[in-house]
Design an enzyme around this catalytic site. Structure first.
Site, PDB file in Angstrom:
ATOM      1  N   HIS A 167      -7.504  10.623  12.949  1.00 47.70           N
ATOM      2  CA  HIS A 167      -7.488   9.625  14.075  1.00 47.70           C
ATOM      3  C   HIS A 167      -8.833   9.782  14.720  1.00 47.70           C
ATOM      4  O   HIS A 167      -8.684  10.494  15.963  1.00 47.70           O
ATOM      5  CB  HIS A 167      -5.951   9.590  14.137  1.00 47.70           C
ATOM      6  N   ASN A 205      -9.753   3.923  18.982  1.00 45.17           N
ATOM      7  CA  ASN A 205      -9.204   3.301  20.311  1.00 45.17           C
ATOM      8  C   ASN A 205      -8.415   4.242  21.731  1.00 45.17           C
ATOM      9  O   ASN A 205      -7.329   4.150  21.975  1.00 45.17           O
ATOM     10  CB  ASN A 205      -7.064   3.872  18.963  1.00 45.17           C
ATOM     11  N   ASN A 215      -7.522   1.538  25.557  1.00 46.86           N
ATOM     12  CA  ASN A 215      -7.803   2.584  26.101  1.00 46.86           C
ATOM     13  C   ASN A 215      -8.704   3.332  27.094  1.00 46.86           C
ATOM     14  O   ASN A 215      -8.957   4.313  27.433  1.00 46.86           O
ATOM     15  CB  ASN A 215      -6.859   3.774  25.250  1.00 46.86           C
ATOM     16  N   THR A 226       2.399   2.745  15.097  1.00 40.70           N
ATOM     17  CA  THR A 226       3.725   3.556  16.302  1.00 40.70           C
ATOM     18  C   THR A 226       4.951   2.449  16.041  1.00 40.70           C
ATOM     19  O   THR A 226       4.607   1.619  16.482  1.00 40.70           O
ATOM     20  CB  THR A 226       2.656   3.874  17.697  1.00 40.70           C
ATOM     21  N   TYR A 239      -8.520   7.661  22.356  1.00 35.18           N
ATOM     22  CA  TYR A 239      -7.238   8.984  21.654  1.00 35.18           C
ATOM     23  C   TYR A 239      -8.940  10.005  21.655  1.00 35.18           C
ATOM     24  O   TYR A 239     -10.197   9.907  21.750  1.00 35.18           O
ATOM     25  CB  TYR A 239      -7.194   9.330  20.531  1.00 35.18           C
TER      26      TYR A 239
END
Length: 365
Positions: free
Chosen positions: A176, A179, A236, A27, A181
């Site tokens: 994805h 992480n 996260n 990112t 998300y």
């Protein structure tokens, strides 16, 4: 002199990669106000086309999936055209490029979302996490639990994103599921407290991921789809009470679908590789392949000797490098020939201009 397998051509699905060095998704927060890639992004990816495969930065599948300022999307015509310039430039350099499909779920702030809506999540549990919006680093907002019909609708958004990726010229796609998300939030019992068909048992918590994979296989063949997981990571504010059982099921099911690769973050995201002793990575890799999965891609802190060793010992088929590719557009050449590496400028990682983005030098003797 024989060339080490890490730097030799490799067949991935029906693609022939120039080497087994993969540029990990990074990112960089440099899309325009419409979340479209710009010319600066074209230069950045073109410079790194000597990677065996580039996995482009995480890209939101819909406006509701955005979690950080200036990240690109793949849901509008302008975004498709912006990405098309990038894929064309990479292909002209004889490179291959994959798009990572992303929905951040609860890791967002209402300011970044349509009509200041609450972030979407499997359960209405706020993350102890931060994000970037126009005010800088801020706490994430309280999320709203998705209804079942909204989950089904999101599966369709993944399909639309895959169709758009195809229109934009991507060779393959990666889902994805790592992480912390959205998909990861469904997988783990710390963040998924649902009592319907998408919560409770491991099979139910994995349902969203597997339905997404099953649907996008209708757009890209399974041998051109990858999936990224992070079984040991707590990034996260994510966790699970029994990660080995959870991911044993997940990787077995992904293997049965004969997808191109399983992209595993070994250890803590951006942190120690031995972060969670409950997770046996060797066992997960074996399960994926024994159920029909094609390739293992590993990630987390790899350097030259470590990467070569992993290939030699059949611990991985492909190695993903993150920060080293950020600062070294010609990383493969530098690794193969033992040339020194550029040092990355951390201040320029997220957002900004060409500085620390497209101005890193190529090696010259």
């Amino acid at each position: 002199m024989t060339i080490h397998a890490l730097y030799s051509p490799y067949n991935l699905g029906n693609l022939t990669l120039n080497n087994r060095c993969v540029m990990a998704p990074l990112t960089r927060n440099r899309a325009n106000a419409d979340r479209e890639p710009v010319d600066m992004n074209v230069t950045y990816y073109e410079q790194r086309a000597s990677a065996g495969l580039i996995i482009a930065e995480a890209t939101q599948i819909c406006p509701e999936g955005q979690g950080y300022i200036s990240t690109p999307g793949i849901y509008s015509e302008g975004q498709i055209q912006g990405w098309k310039k990038i894929t064309n430039a990479v292909h002209q350099k004889n490179g291959k490029i994959c798009l990572q499909l992303w929905h951040v779920g609860r890791i967002s702030h209402s300011e970044l979302l349509p009509n200041n809506m609450a972030p979407q999540a499997p359960s209405a549990i706020r993350a102890k996490a931060k994000t970037f919006n126009s005010k800088g680093l801020v706490d994430v907002s309280d999320p709203k639990a998705l209804e079942v019909n909204e989950i089904k609708s999101l599966t369709k958004k993944y399909v639309e994103a895959a169709l758009n990726a195809k229109k934009a010229g991507f060779d393959m796609i990666e889902v994805h599921a790592a992480n912390g998300y959205l998909i990861d939030q469904f997988l783990r019992d710390k963040t998924n407290h649902r009592t319907d068909e998408f919560g409770g048992s491991i099979e139910n918590r994995a349902r969203f991921l597997l339905e997404v994979i099953d649907e996008i296989i209708k757009v890209y063949p399974a041998n051109l789809i990858g999936c990224r997981i992070s079984p040991a990571s707590t990034f996260n504010d994510i966790d699970d009470s029994d990660p080995q059982s959870l991911y044993s099921y997940v990787v077995s099911e992904l293997g049965k679908r004969k997808i191109a690769y399983l992209h595993i973050i070994e250890g803590e995201t951006g942190g120690p590789r031995d972060a969670n002793p409950k997770v046996n990575f060797a066992e997960l890799k074996k399960l994926f392949k024994s159920h029909g999965g094609m390739n293992i891609m590993t990630n987390n802190g790899y350097h030259k000797a470590m990467a070569e060793s992993a290939i030699d010992n059949n611990e991985a088929d492909l190695i993903a490098f993150g920060v080293p590719f950020l600062a070294n557009p010609d990383l493969v050449n530098r690794l193969e020939n033992n040339y020194p590496l550029n040092k990355p400028d951390q201040k320029t990682f997220y957002g900004g201009t060409e500085k620390g983005y497209t101005d890193y030098p190529f090696y010259s003797s």
